[in-house]
Design an enzyme around this catalytic site. Structure first.
Site, PDB file in Angstrom:
ATOM      1  N   ASN A 159       0.873  -1.169   0.000  1.00  0.00           N
ATOM      2  CA  ASN A 159       0.000   0.000   0.000  1.00  0.00           C
ATOM      3  C   ASN A 159       0.912   1.221   0.000  1.00  0.00           C
ATOM      4  O   ASN A 159       1.437   1.611   1.044  1.00  0.00           O
ATOM      5  CB  ASN A 159      -0.899  -0.039   1.243  1.00  0.00           C
ATOM      6  CG  ASN A 159      -1.812   1.165   1.333  1.00  0.00           C
ATOM      7  OD1 ASN A 159      -1.785   2.057   0.462  1.00  0.00           O
ATOM      8  ND2 ASN A 159      -2.611   1.209   2.369  1.00  0.00           N
ATOM      9  N   ARG A 206      -2.807  -2.197  -3.141  1.00  0.00           N
ATOM     10  CA  ARG A 206      -4.045  -1.524  -2.768  1.00  0.00           C
ATOM     11  C   ARG A 206      -4.109  -0.219  -3.555  1.00  0.00           C
ATOM     12  O   ARG A 206      -3.182   0.598  -3.520  1.00  0.00           O
ATOM     13  CB  ARG A 206      -4.050  -1.215  -1.275  1.00  0.00           C
ATOM     14  CG  ARG A 206      -5.300  -0.500  -0.853  1.00  0.00           C
ATOM     15  CD  ARG A 206      -4.994   0.562   0.143  1.00  0.00           C
ATOM     16  NE  ARG A 206      -6.197   1.288   0.506  1.00  0.00           N
ATOM     17  CZ  ARG A 206      -6.151   2.456   1.109  1.00  0.00           C
ATOM     18  NH1 ARG A 206      -4.984   3.006   1.407  1.00  0.00           N
ATOM     19  NH2 ARG A 206      -7.258   3.089   1.413  1.00  0.00           N
ATOM     20  N   HIS A 216     -13.002   2.281   1.432  1.00  0.00           N
ATOM     21  CA  HIS A 216     -12.939   1.171   2.408  1.00  0.00           C
ATOM     22  C   HIS A 216     -13.654  -0.081   1.886  1.00  0.00           C
ATOM     23  O   HIS A 216     -14.092  -0.928   2.664  1.00  0.00           O
ATOM     24  CB  HIS A 216     -13.624   1.547   3.751  1.00  0.00           C
ATOM     25  CG  HIS A 216     -12.917   2.588   4.546  1.00  0.00           C
ATOM     26  ND1 HIS A 216     -13.602   3.582   5.211  1.00  0.00           N
ATOM     27  CD2 HIS A 216     -11.607   2.797   4.794  1.00  0.00           C
ATOM     28  CE1 HIS A 216     -12.745   4.358   5.836  1.00  0.00           C
ATOM     29  NE2 HIS A 216     -11.510   3.900   5.602  1.00  0.00           N
ATOM     30  N   HIS A 226     -17.195   0.822   9.602  1.00  0.00           N
ATOM     31  CA  HIS A 226     -15.732   0.784   9.635  1.00  0.00           C
ATOM     32  C   HIS A 226     -15.290   2.094  10.292  1.00  0.00           C
ATOM     33  O   HIS A 226     -15.376   3.158   9.694  1.00  0.00           O
ATOM     34  CB  HIS A 226     -15.182   0.672   8.200  1.00  0.00           C
ATOM     35  CG  HIS A 226     -13.684   0.734   8.132  1.00  0.00           C
ATOM     36  ND1 HIS A 226     -12.889  -0.334   7.764  1.00  0.00           N
ATOM     37  CD2 HIS A 226     -12.824   1.751   8.391  1.00  0.00           C
ATOM     38  CE1 HIS A 226     -11.622   0.019   7.813  1.00  0.00           C
ATOM     39  NE2 HIS A 226     -11.563   1.290   8.184  1.00  0.00           N
ATOM     40  N   ASN A 248      -9.268   5.863  11.728  1.00  0.00           N
ATOM     41  CA  ASN A 248      -8.950   7.292  11.539  1.00  0.00           C
ATOM     42  C   ASN A 248      -9.860   7.852  10.464  1.00  0.00           C
ATOM     43  O   ASN A 248     -10.405   8.929  10.589  1.00  0.00           O
ATOM     44  CB  ASN A 248      -7.495   7.462  11.133  1.00  0.00           C
ATOM     45  CG  ASN A 248      -6.600   7.466  12.344  1.00  0.00           C
ATOM     46  OD1 ASN A 248      -6.949   8.054  13.365  1.00  0.00           O
ATOM     47  ND2 ASN A 248      -5.472   6.794  12.244  1.00  0.00           N
ATOM     48  N   ARG A 292     -11.355  14.518   9.716  1.00  0.00           N
ATOM     49  CA  ARG A 292     -12.293  14.970   8.675  1.00  0.00           C
ATOM     50  C   ARG A 292     -13.664  15.285   9.285  1.00  0.00           C
ATOM     51  O   ARG A 292     -14.132  14.558  10.164  1.00  0.00           O
ATOM     52  CB  ARG A 292     -12.483  13.887   7.603  1.00  0.00           C
ATOM     53  CG  ARG A 292     -11.241  13.567   6.822  1.00  0.00           C
ATOM     54  CD  ARG A 292     -11.580  12.646   5.646  1.00  0.00           C
ATOM     55  NE  ARG A 292     -10.373  12.134   5.041  1.00  0.00           N
ATOM     56  CZ  ARG A 292     -10.054  10.840   4.990  1.00  0.00           C
ATOM     57  NH1 ARG A 292     -10.858   9.928   5.501  1.00  0.00           N
ATOM     58  NH2 ARG A 292      -8.931  10.463   4.420  1.00  0.00           N
ATOM     59  N   GLU A 334      -8.063  -6.285   5.513  1.00  0.00           N
ATOM     60  CA  GLU A 334      -8.001  -5.868   4.109  1.00  0.00           C
ATOM     61  C   GLU A 334      -6.828  -6.517   3.373  1.00  0.00           C
ATOM     62  O   GLU A 334      -6.947  -6.898   2.213  1.00  0.00           O
ATOM     63  CB  GLU A 334      -7.859  -4.337   4.035  1.00  0.00           C
ATOM     64  CG  GLU A 334      -9.114  -3.625   4.503  1.00  0.00           C
ATOM     65  CD  GLU A 334      -8.866  -2.211   4.971  1.00  0.00           C
ATOM     66  OE1 GLU A 334      -8.390  -2.036   6.116  1.00  0.00           O
ATOM     67  OE2 GLU A 334      -9.134  -1.275   4.205  1.00  0.00           O
TER      68      GLU A 334
HETATM   69  P1  ADP Z   1      -6.553   3.746  10.226  1.00  0.00           P
HETATM   70  O1  ADP Z   1      -7.793   4.311   9.590  1.00  0.00           O
HETATM   71  O2  ADP Z   1      -5.405   4.693  10.225  1.00  0.00           O
HETATM   72  O3  ADP Z   1      -6.212   2.339   9.796  1.00  0.00           O
HETATM   73  P2  ADP Z   1      -7.286   2.483  12.737  1.00  0.00           P
HETATM   74  O4  ADP Z   1      -8.272   1.547  12.155  1.00  0.00           O
HETATM   75  O5  ADP Z   1      -6.028   1.926  13.274  1.00  0.00           O
HETATM   76  O6  ADP Z   1      -6.954   3.678  11.753  1.00  0.00           O
HETATM   77  O7  ADP Z   1      -8.039   3.297  13.904  1.00  0.00           O
HETATM   78  C1  ADP Z   1      -7.410   4.313  14.612  1.00  0.00           C
HETATM   79  C2  ADP Z   1      -8.379   4.836  15.664  1.00  0.00           C
HETATM   80  O8  ADP Z   1      -8.717   3.764  16.545  1.00  0.00           O
HETATM   81  C3  ADP Z   1      -7.797   5.952  16.524  1.00  0.00           C
HETATM   82  O9  ADP Z   1      -8.754   6.991  16.704  1.00  0.00           O
HETATM   83  C4  ADP Z   1      -7.549   5.251  17.849  1.00  0.00           C
HETATM   84  O10 ADP Z   1      -7.681   6.143  18.918  1.00  0.00           O
HETATM   85  C5  ADP Z   1      -8.687   4.250  17.874  1.00  0.00           C
HETATM   86  N1  ADP Z   1      -8.386   3.191  18.836  1.00  0.00           N
HETATM   87  C6  ADP Z   1      -7.430   2.236  18.760  1.00  0.00           C
HETATM   88  N2  ADP Z   1      -7.435   1.472  19.891  1.00  0.00           N
HETATM   89  C7  ADP Z   1      -8.418   1.970  20.682  1.00  0.00           C
HETATM   90  C8  ADP Z   1      -8.925   1.644  21.971  1.00  0.00           C
HETATM   91  N3  ADP Z   1      -8.410   0.643  22.692  1.00  0.00           N
HETATM   92  N4  ADP Z   1      -9.948   2.377  22.465  1.00  0.00           N
HETATM   93  C9  ADP Z   1     -10.464   3.396  21.753  1.00  0.00           C
HETATM   94  N5  ADP Z   1     -10.038   3.768  20.547  1.00  0.00           N
HETATM   95  C10 ADP Z   1      -9.029   3.063  20.011  1.00  0.00           C
END
Ligand code: ADP
Length: 397
Positions: free
Chosen positions: A7, A90, A179, A205, A208, A238, A382
């Site tokens: 990716n 990707r 996604h 989903h 971030n 966003r 993914e």
């Molecule tokens: P990306 O879209 O970059 O792949 P992720 O799927 O890793 O992102 O999600 C990141 C988000 O998940 C962040 O906002 C992070 O704070 C939140 N997050 C990760 N672990 C936890 C947790 N244990 N409790 C609450 N939020 C979490």
């Protein structure tokens, strides 16, 4: 068969080396700060983590470094590069050209190039990744897996914007959604868990970047992201849905340029903008616990936006069998899951608070035992879908 999943971002490169038959991840990692100074975070089979400072002036050095680390010294997981059978890339935007994954040919490259105006940051980086792989591994097949492909089944009335139709015909202005690989994987897992025909599934989903998808009989019929990933839910940085009138208003009041507005809505808004603390939900949850008002409001806003889409998708689907939560927030933040479902008991959406709070790995059910609607937490994967699509296309070829 070993597949290298790549990716390529504008200054980063995520990778996984996957054995498709066993789903084993032999190694994975992330090269960051490409073109700046270069840092690589590498993980071998989930038990050995290392961080290496390595100059990476371009993506070429980054991919060379990945291939080197997989085959050399004490980080070695394969004897030679020959063990990698194909590379799965990707690709964020496949426009209306790609409804499924494809083997990369000169024509596919031309089309990904043509779609650059729709994904100006992502598609050029992906093309760079493809070209370098063709240079460094000339005899290996490359496959493109698109974030938009799963949503190509949306009906016209759901993907068109209510603007003059010529702009769809001339400028391809429409909702594409993103996604898709995750929505496909999670909805498919849910369908297996439901073990019935004629399924209605909603996938949340929440990472971030966040989006939801209404899936009828395994096909996407609507999703919250649009022409770009800016539309829909409240995300890390966003804004999600916003009155388009905000744009000229801010341009006028603050003298902002179009680029500044896009930066404001994409990078300074969402959880970060509302809380004023962080784009990372963990920090905002902690601040809310400590009594911070803006953080509390932010959590309510995020949850309400999810709830609004849950209800509208139940309407579009004509009911729902399962609601699925996935990605960083969806898999881990029980508070968001609970708040998003709260008050919807009258629809049969009844979360079991104890099951919801329990930390477990793997797919799990968090609805009350006798509730009519299933609520699942399903960790997304993914990379595995990319590896499997790559394998299937290469095998066929
Ligand atoms: P990306 O879209 O970059 O792949 P992720 O799927 O890793 O992102 O999600 C990141 C988000 O998940 C962040 O906002 C992070 O704070 C939140 N997050 C990760 N672990 C936890 C947790 N244990 N409790 C609450 N939020 C979490």
């Amino acid at each position: 068969m070993l597949i290298l999943v790549l990716n390529a971002g504008s200054s980063s490169l995520k990778y996984q080396l996957i054995n498709v038959e066993t789903a084993e991840v032999k190694a994975s990692g992330l090269c960051e700060r490409i073109g700046i100074d270069g840092v690589m975070k590498h993980e071998i089979a989930e038990h050995r983590k290392l961080e290496i400072d390595q100059p990476m002036p371009t993506h070429k050095e980054a991919i060379e470094f990945v291939l080197n680390i997989l085959t050399h010294d004490d980080t070695k997981v394969i004897e030679t590069i020959d063990e990698i059978k194909a590379i799965g890339h990707r690709i964020v935007h496949g426009g209306e050209y790609f409804k499924k994954s494809v083997l990369i040919t000169p024509d596919v490259i031309r089309k990904i190039e043509e779609l650059i105006p729709l994904a100006p940051l992502h598609n050029p980086a992906h093309l760079l990744g493809i070209r370098i792989c063709k240079q460094l591994l000339p005899d290996k097949p490359n496959v493109a897996v698109f974030d938009t492909a799963f949503h190509q089944t949306m009906p016209e009335e759901n993907y068109l914007y209510a603007v003059p139709h010529e702009d769809y015909l001339e400028h391809h202005l429409r909702k594409y959604g993103f996604h898709g690989t995750s929505h496909y994987y999670v909805s498919n897992e849910a369908i297996k868990m439901l073990n019935k025909r004629d399924t209605k599934v909603i996938v949340c989903h929440l990472g971030n970047g966040s989006s939801m998808c209404a899936v009828k009989d395994g096909k996407s019929i609507d999703t919250t992201m649009g022409l770009t990933p800016l539309e829909g839910l409240v995300m890390g940085t966003r804004s999600g849905d916003i009155d388009a009138g905000v744009i000229p208003y801010l341009m006028d009041r603050k003298g902002m340029s179009p680029d500044e507005i896009i930066d404001y809505l994409n990078k300074k808004s969402g959880i970060l903008g509302v809380s004023g603390i962080s784009s990372d939900l963990r920090e905002v949850l902690k601040a809310a616990e400590d009594g911070d008002h803006r953080s509390k409001v932010c959590i309510e806003m995020m949850s309400n936006r999810i709830k609004k889409y849950l209800c509208s998708y139940i309407g579009l689907l004509g009911g729902v069998d399962a609601i699925c939560f996935t990605a960083g927030i969806g898999e881990n933040a029980d508070v968001i899951r609970e708040k998003a479902c709260a008050g919807l008991e009258f629809l049969g959406i009844e979360i079991d608070k104890r099951k919801n709070k329990k930390r477990e790995s793997g797919n799990r059910e968090i609805n009350k035992d006798d509730a009519p609607i299933k609520i699942y937490v399903i960790p997304t994967n993914e990379e595995y879908v990319i590896a499997r699509d790559t394998y299937n296309l290469v095998k066929k070829d």
